[in-house]
Design a protein around this motif. Structure first.
Motif, PDB file in Angstrom:
ATOM      1  N   SER A 121     -16.636  55.011  21.124  1.00 50.39           N
ATOM      2  CA  SER A 121     -16.236  56.424  21.159  1.00 50.39           C
ATOM      3  C   SER A 121     -16.407  57.027  19.772  1.00 50.39           C
ATOM      4  N   ASN A 124     -12.973  60.909  15.707  1.00 52.97           N
ATOM      5  CA  ASN A 124     -12.583  62.324  15.697  1.00 52.97           C
ATOM      6  C   ASN A 124     -11.245  62.461  14.974  1.00 52.97           C
ATOM      7  N   ASN A 127      -9.118  65.512  15.384  1.00 55.89           N
ATOM      8  CA  ASN A 127      -8.792  65.869  16.772  1.00 55.89           C
ATOM      9  C   ASN A 127      -9.390  67.219  17.163  1.00 55.89           C
ATOM     10  N   SER A 129     -11.119  69.860  19.202  1.00 61.66           N
ATOM     11  CA  SER A 129     -11.120  69.990  20.667  1.00 61.66           C
ATOM     12  C   SER A 129     -12.534  69.997  21.240  1.00 61.66           C
ATOM     13  N   SER A 132     -13.656  66.457  21.254  1.00 63.14           N
ATOM     14  CA  SER A 132     -12.936  65.728  22.317  1.00 63.14           C
ATOM     15  C   SER A 132     -13.534  66.011  23.685  1.00 63.14           C
ATOM     16  N   ASP A 133     -13.786  67.293  23.966  1.00 61.31           N
ATOM     17  CA  ASP A 133     -14.332  67.671  25.270  1.00 61.31           C
ATOM     18  C   ASP A 133     -15.750  67.138  25.475  1.00 61.31           C
ATOM     19  N   ASN A 135     -16.882  64.266  24.416  1.00 62.60           N
ATOM     20  CA  ASN A 135     -16.743  62.858  24.785  1.00 62.60           C
ATOM     21  C   ASN A 135     -18.030  62.067  24.550  1.00 62.60           C
ATOM     22  N   THR A 137     -20.289  59.130  23.611  1.00 59.14           N
ATOM     23  CA  THR A 137     -20.138  57.668  23.579  1.00 59.14           C
ATOM     24  C   THR A 137     -21.482  57.026  23.250  1.00 59.14           C
ATOM     25  N   TRP A 154     -22.876  62.190  26.793  1.00 58.90           N
ATOM     26  CA  TRP A 154     -21.898  63.220  26.410  1.00 58.90           C
ATOM     27  C   TRP A 154     -21.756  64.241  27.539  1.00 58.90           C
ATOM     28  N   LYS A 155     -20.739  65.072  27.419  1.00 59.70           N
ATOM     29  CA  LYS A 155     -20.440  66.088  28.432  1.00 59.70           C
ATOM     30  C   LYS A 155     -20.566  67.490  27.820  1.00 59.70           C
ATOM     31  N   CYS A 167     -21.374  66.729  15.615  1.00 58.11           N
ATOM     32  CA  CYS A 167     -20.768  65.405  15.413  1.00 58.11           C
ATOM     33  C   CYS A 167     -21.338  64.608  14.237  1.00 58.11           C
TER      34      CYS A 167
END
Length: 402
Positions: A121, A124, A127, A129, A132-133, A135, A137, A154-155, A167
């Motif tokens: 993962s 982050n 944190n 957002s 996080s959303d 995601n 990997t 990823w999403k 990222c």
């Protein structure tokens, strides 16, 4: 015949304090060492146009550095750094950057012994957002020592280029011995960078400003672009004592049909900005030889220029590429090169080179030596004795071919 060269003959004392850790406040305020006909003079980079031959063609590498360094963690808490090198699936840069759910890349994997088969993962710590959303990997598909093929998922429907922007971090050279900072986002990128794909900047271009480019054009010099994506191999030292045992990395490059037509008859001097432009331009001759002998272009291998005598003229070679592109309805040549340029190399295109000062015992020092007829030591000694700054964020040189 492959040259018998000892890398220890291309060493020089580079103290850490001589390495420029940060860029100067103004890109074009760096020092400029000129080497011409065995004579060294010193200038300021912003006046570069005054020292260039007029009615020439100046060739820039318009590759763009991507924030290709990503930090992941295992469920155990172990941190794994993943450094994207080149796309595997989809295999083309443009389509890989446009992927919106998943893609696979060849990567350098830091702390690779700690990563077995589990899904990683993205770290982050803030944190965030959006992160996080998303995601993001990473899964290890294959591993070969420090490198491997990694699948990213990823999403959110973001293209992978945007995923890296959000990222990733800019992979500044390891010899800077510091983390990436805000200044690097702007300054470890040329003003004219266009095509995403490099994991290292073509640093000779970092000195150019709009003012310098305008002066060059006003001096009757045409500006042309090629694109070679710089790989992480540019930072790899020559570890074997004999250069003949060093393995060069492949780098993809693109040159337009219009550019090939412009240089075919070699009526004007060619000025290369950076060693990546030199490798691109000098590789063209051998691509053309393949077109003559096999009917189609192909990658240039490391020692190809040294293994036989070539009787074809430059005009014939470039002409064969032009014929191939025209016959196949193509507007650009897209191949790869692993060429190594060392003393004994026969230059066929490049007359003048703008470049920074390179690491001791590197393939780039070998290229410089080849270009100036072996006289690299007086150039580097002068730079060391006269306060020049070295490596990526350092000062520049203007070298006329011996």
């Amino acid at each position: 015949m492959i040259p018998d060269i000892r890398i220890e003959d291309y060493n020089y004392p580079l103290a850490d304090e001589r390495i420029a850790k940060y860029p100067l406040p103004e890109r074009d305020s760096s020092k400029l060492l000129e080497y011409k006909d065995g004579v060294i003079t010193e200038h300021v980079f912003r006046n570069l146009a005054q020292y260039l031959p007029s009615d020439a063609i100046m060739v820039f590498n318009e590759t763009k550095v991507v924030p290709a360094r990503l930090h992941f963690e295992r469920s155990t808490g172990a941190h794994i750094e993943i450094f994207c090198l080149e796309p595997v699936s989809p295999p083309e840069y443009n389509t890989a950057f446009a992927a919106t759910e998943s893609c696979r890349w060849k990567c350098v994997i830091g702390n690779s012994k700690r990563w077995k088969t589990d899904t990683l993962s993205l770290c982050n710590p803030e944190n965030d957002s959006v992160v996080s959303d998303m995601n993001l990997t990473a899964d290890l598909i294959e591993k070969d020592g420090q490198t491997g093929i990694v699948e990213f998922n990823w999403k959110g429907g973001y293209p992978f280029s945007r995923v890296l922007e959000i990222c990733g971090s800019v992979p500044i050279p390891p010899y800077l011995n510091r983390d990436t900072e805000a200044i690097d986002l702007e300054r470890y990128q040329t003003l004219y960078a266009k095509t995403r794909g490099s994991v290292a900047a073509p640093t000779a271009g970092l000195h150019f400003t709009d003012r310098v480019l305008a002066d060059i054009k006003d001096n009757g010099i045409d500006i042309e672009k090629v694109c070679l994506h710089v790989g992480a191999g540019t930072f790899l030292p020559v570890k074997s004592s004999k250069v003949s045992e060093h393995h060069m990395h492949r780098e993809p490059f693109v040159v337009t049909l219009d550019f090939l037509k412009e240089i075919q008859h070699k009526e004007r001097k060619l000025i290369a900005v950076g060693t990546t432009s030199v490798r691109t331009l000098e590789s063209l001759y051998y691509v053309g030889v393949k077109c003559i002998e096999t009917g189609e272009p192909g990658d240039v291998t490391q020692w190809e220029p040294y293994t036989r005598e070539y009787s074809y003229s430059f005009e014939e070679s470039i002409g064969a590429i032009i014929v191939y592109l025209n016959n196949n309805g193509l507007s650009e040549l897209s191949v790869g090169t692993s060429i190594i340029i060392v003393p004994g190399f026969k230059f066929r295109l490049v007359d003048v080179l703008v470049t920074n000062f390179h690491q001791p015992e590197s393939t780039l020092i070998l290229l410089i030596s080849a270009f100036v007829g072996g006289n690299w030591k007086p150039i580097y000694n002068y730079a060391l004795e006269n306060g020049f700054r070295f490596l990526s964020y350092g000062d520049s040189s203007l070298l006329f071919r011996a």
